[in-house]
Every structure is written in structure tokens, then in C-alpha cells.
Design an enzyme around this catalytic site. Sequence first.
Site, PDB file in Angstrom:
ATOM      1  N   TYR A 278       0.836  -1.208   0.000  1.00 11.48           N
ATOM      2  CA  TYR A 278       0.000   0.000   0.000  1.00 11.48           C
ATOM      3  C   TYR A 278       0.875   1.263   0.000  1.00 11.48           C
ATOM      4  O   TYR A 278       0.472   2.327  -0.466  1.00 11.48           O
ATOM      5  CB  TYR A 278      -0.925  -0.027   1.220  1.00 11.48           C
ATOM      6  CG  TYR A 278      -2.179   0.808   1.092  1.00 11.48           C
ATOM      7  CD1 TYR A 278      -3.271   0.371   0.353  1.00 11.48           C
ATOM      8  CD2 TYR A 278      -2.286   2.039   1.737  1.00 11.48           C
ATOM      9  CE1 TYR A 278      -4.422   1.131   0.257  1.00 11.48           C
ATOM     10  CE2 TYR A 278      -3.438   2.804   1.650  1.00 11.48           C
ATOM     11  CZ  TYR A 278      -4.505   2.353   0.910  1.00 11.48           C
ATOM     12  OH  TYR A 278      -5.647   3.107   0.822  1.00 11.48           O
TER      13      TYR A 278
ATOM     14  N   LYS B  79      -3.067   8.525   3.304  1.00  6.83           N
ATOM     15  CA  LYS B  79      -4.245   8.367   4.181  1.00  6.83           C
ATOM     16  C   LYS B  79      -3.988   8.964   5.560  1.00  6.83           C
ATOM     17  O   LYS B  79      -4.910   9.491   6.194  1.00  6.83           O
ATOM     18  CB  LYS B  79      -4.629   6.882   4.296  1.00  6.83           C
ATOM     19  CG  LYS B  79      -5.187   6.273   3.010  1.00  6.83           C
ATOM     20  CD  LYS B  79      -6.397   7.021   2.470  1.00  6.83           C
ATOM     21  CE  LYS B  79      -7.109   6.280   1.360  1.00  6.83           C
ATOM     22  NZ  LYS B  79      -8.111   7.107   0.667  1.00  6.83           N
TER      23      LYS B  79
HETATM   24  P1  NAD Z   1     -12.619   3.910  -7.399  1.00  7.62           P
HETATM   25  O1  NAD Z   1     -11.497   3.669  -8.353  1.00  7.62           O
HETATM   26  O2  NAD Z   1     -13.957   3.483  -7.822  1.00  7.62           O
HETATM   27  O3  NAD Z   1     -12.672   5.442  -6.970  1.00  7.62           O
HETATM   28  C1  NAD Z   1     -11.556   6.306  -6.976  1.00  7.62           C
HETATM   29  C2  NAD Z   1     -12.032   7.588  -7.633  1.00  7.62           C
HETATM   30  O4  NAD Z   1     -11.037   8.621  -7.538  1.00  7.62           O
HETATM   31  C3  NAD Z   1     -12.325   7.409  -9.135  1.00  7.62           C
HETATM   32  O5  NAD Z   1     -13.651   7.781  -9.402  1.00  7.62           O
HETATM   33  C4  NAD Z   1     -11.366   8.381  -9.811  1.00  7.62           C
HETATM   34  O6  NAD Z   1     -11.893   8.949 -10.983  1.00  7.62           O
HETATM   35  C5  NAD Z   1     -11.215   9.411  -8.710  1.00  7.62           C
HETATM   36  N1  NAD Z   1     -10.061  10.286  -8.903  1.00  7.62           N
HETATM   37  C6  NAD Z   1      -8.758   9.947  -9.026  1.00  7.62           C
HETATM   38  N2  NAD Z   1      -8.008  11.045  -9.232  1.00  7.62           N
HETATM   39  C7  NAD Z   1      -8.853  12.116  -9.220  1.00  7.62           C
HETATM   40  C8  NAD Z   1      -8.697  13.524  -9.344  1.00  7.62           C
HETATM   41  N3  NAD Z   1      -7.492  14.070  -9.557  1.00  7.62           N
HETATM   42  N4  NAD Z   1      -9.797  14.311  -9.276  1.00  7.62           N
HETATM   43  C9  NAD Z   1     -11.026  13.788  -9.093  1.00  7.62           C
HETATM   44  N5  NAD Z   1     -11.243  12.459  -8.947  1.00  7.62           N
HETATM   45  C10 NAD Z   1     -10.168  11.636  -9.010  1.00  7.62           C
HETATM   46  O7  NAD Z   1     -12.168   3.156  -6.048  1.00  7.62           O
HETATM   47  P2  NAD Z   1     -12.778   3.155  -4.569  1.00  7.62           P
HETATM   48  O8  NAD Z   1     -12.156   1.983  -3.907  1.00  7.62           O
HETATM   49  O9  NAD Z   1     -14.255   3.293  -4.606  1.00  7.62           O
HETATM   50  O10 NAD Z   1     -12.117   4.439  -3.927  1.00  7.62           O
HETATM   51  C11 NAD Z   1     -12.845   5.472  -3.276  1.00  7.62           C
HETATM   52  C12 NAD Z   1     -12.150   5.862  -1.970  1.00  7.62           C
HETATM   53  O11 NAD Z   1     -12.261   4.789  -1.038  1.00  7.62           O
HETATM   54  C13 NAD Z   1     -10.654   6.125  -2.105  1.00  7.62           C
HETATM   55  O12 NAD Z   1     -10.288   7.214  -1.283  1.00  7.62           O
HETATM   56  C14 NAD Z   1     -10.040   4.844  -1.567  1.00  7.62           C
HETATM   57  O13 NAD Z   1      -8.720   5.014  -1.089  1.00  7.62           O
HETATM   58  C15 NAD Z   1     -11.017   4.577  -0.449  1.00  7.62           C
HETATM   59  N6  NAD Z   1     -10.953   3.230   0.120  1.00  7.62           N
HETATM   60  C16 NAD Z   1     -11.090   2.150  -0.680  1.00  7.62           C
HETATM   61  C17 NAD Z   1     -11.022   0.886  -0.120  1.00  7.62           C
HETATM   62  C18 NAD Z   1     -11.136  -0.337  -1.000  1.00  7.62           C
HETATM   63  O14 NAD Z   1     -10.754  -1.430  -0.549  1.00  7.62           O
HETATM   64  N7  NAD Z   1     -11.657  -0.220  -2.217  1.00  7.62           N
HETATM   65  C19 NAD Z   1     -10.835   0.722   1.263  1.00  7.62           C
HETATM   66  C20 NAD Z   1     -10.700   1.864   2.055  1.00  7.62           C
HETATM   67  C21 NAD Z   1     -10.774   3.117   1.484  1.00  7.62           C
END
Ligand code: NAD
Length: 259
Positions: free
Chosen positions: A159, A166
Site C-alpha cells: 500500500y 491516508k
Molecule cells: P474507485 O477507483 O472506484 O474510486 C476512486 C475515484 O477517484 C475514481 O472515481 C477516480 O476517478 C477518482 N479520482 C482519481 N483522481 C482524481 C482527481 N485528480 N480528481 C477527481 N477524482 C479523481 O475506487 P474506490 O475503492 O471506490 O475508492 C474510493 C475511496 O475509497 C478512495 O479514497 C479509496 O482510497 C477509499 N478506500 C477504498 C477501499 C477499498 O478497498 N476499495 C478501502 C478503504 C478506502
Amino acid sequence: MAVSIDFTGKRGVVFGVANQRSIAWAISERLAEAGAELAFTYLNERLKEPVEKTTAKLKNSLLLQCDATQDDQVEAVYDHIKNEWSEIDFVVHCIAYAERDDLGGDFSSTNIQGFRTALETSAYTLMPVVGKASTLFGESGGSVITLTFDASQRVYPGYNIMGTAKAALENEVRQLAVEFGNRNIRVNAISAGPLPTLAARSIPGFRDMTRAHRERSPLQRNINHQEVADTALFLLSPMSSGITGAVLPVDAGYGIVAL
Ligand code: NAD
């Protein structure tokens, strides 16, 4: 008896829908079911079509382009929304990105550009997203949520730089909560367990994370999108009116376990 949260007459902006597996989309579907009107942003022209397709079933939603690392684009989104709606009630920030080369391998080999990309996209963006939204919240205040992961506190090999991002994001949640608390604008984070999404696919240790959570969490299973969405609704609604600056785990309890 089921308790429902009513968002009728409420409006909000959702940053971070990429497709149907996005956590932002799971939250949006629940918000819409509860009666909310939503504005969505998509990162760039390449993502316009998939985001348009995903969000099409929600009538009356707005769709705007926004690279949230560009302050003028965030401002343009809120200007547009101000013209359409004049006020908003909540914001959902689900934005993260790191270069593929900086996920996996040695953490110490992350270069300055990779550091900037991860921190600017995954942490910095919360600041303009909240700061510029603050002018659109009405007299009763507003609620903002962002998404974080336990790697802010503990090391998950692979990660890497996203853990640093984060940690920065969670610190921002606390600072923003203090800055805007006197206007009843609340800022909180959900620390979600691993969920299969586009962003998660690029994390090299993702399958190990999922297995470890399933095997070692008190609930002995992985969480699902719906559980994050339900917690998001709680944090965005007045039911959580006394909570701000918090990082709320939705991780089947994994974070409390040492072995
Ligand atoms: P995802 O890929 O569906 O979403 C990530 C989003 O970030 C995408 O829509 C992308 O277009 C957007 N993005 C990236 N760069 C950008 C920018 N410069 N401006 C605007 N938008 C931008 O994946 P996800 O897992 O749904 O991620 C959403 C959040 O959840 C993230 O912060 C991720 O770290 C967090 N998260 C995810 C998990 C997991 O296991 N999937 C766990 C904990 C936290």
C-alpha cells in the site's frame, strides 16, 4: 423495526464515481433511495461515458467534469452548483490515486513525483473540496465524508505511499472539523475494510488484505459496499449531529485485533 434516514429535499455533491463498483456509487444509490438529489463529478473525458452510464438511472442529477487537484476546476463545479441549486447539504469525497509503480516494491524508492501525485490527489483534494463547499452550505451547516484505510496507522506491504496519503487525509479531517465546526459543518472519515473496486485492483497485496480481514476480524468476514454506504448515510444525516473529526472504522472489527 427498521429505522430509515430521510434525505428528501437534501442535495449534495459526490466526487469519485468511476463505475458501478465505486464506493462512491454505493453511497450515491443509498442517498438517492433516501430521497437526495445529487451532483456527480467525473475526472476526465475518458471517464465521462462510464460515469454517465452509471449515474443515468438517477433522474435530475448533475454531471460535471472535475480534476480535484486543479483548484479552478473544483471552484467551477461549486459555481455551477450554486447557480443550479444555490445551497447544498453534504459532500462525499471518494478520491484517491497513486502511480502504479509506487504501489508494491520498496516504499523508500518512491520518488518526489510519485509522492506528490499520491498526496495531492488522495489527501490535498479534500481541502479545496471542503473549503470551497463551505460557501454553499446553508445556515444549518453541512456534513462531509471522506474514505480512508487502516494503512494510515499500520503497515500493509504494497500500500506504500497511499498509507502516507491516508495519514495526511485523516489529519486534514481533524483540522477541517475544527476550522468549520463553528458553522456546524461536520467533517468525518470512514475507514473501510478492503472492497473490490477499480482503485483496489492496483494494490499488489489486495488479495492478502482481503484474506487477512476475513480470517482475523472479529466478525470473521469481509465487509461489503452496502455497509459502507449505510454508515455514510448516518454520517451525512443529522443522526450523527454530535460527531465530527472522527475516523469511523467499517472493517468487521479488524482494526482492534493484534494477532
Ligand atoms: P474507485 O477507483 O472506484 O474510486 C476512486 C475515484 O477517484 C475514481 O472515481 C477516480 O476517478 C477518482 N479520482 C482519481 N483522481 C482524481 C482527481 N485528480 N480528481 C477527481 N477524482 C479523481 O475506487 P474506490 O475503492 O471506490 O475508492 C474510493 C475511496 O475509497 C478512495 O479514497 C479509496 O482510497 C477509499 N478506500 C477504498 C477501499 C477499498 O478497498 N476499495 C478501502 C478503504 C478506502
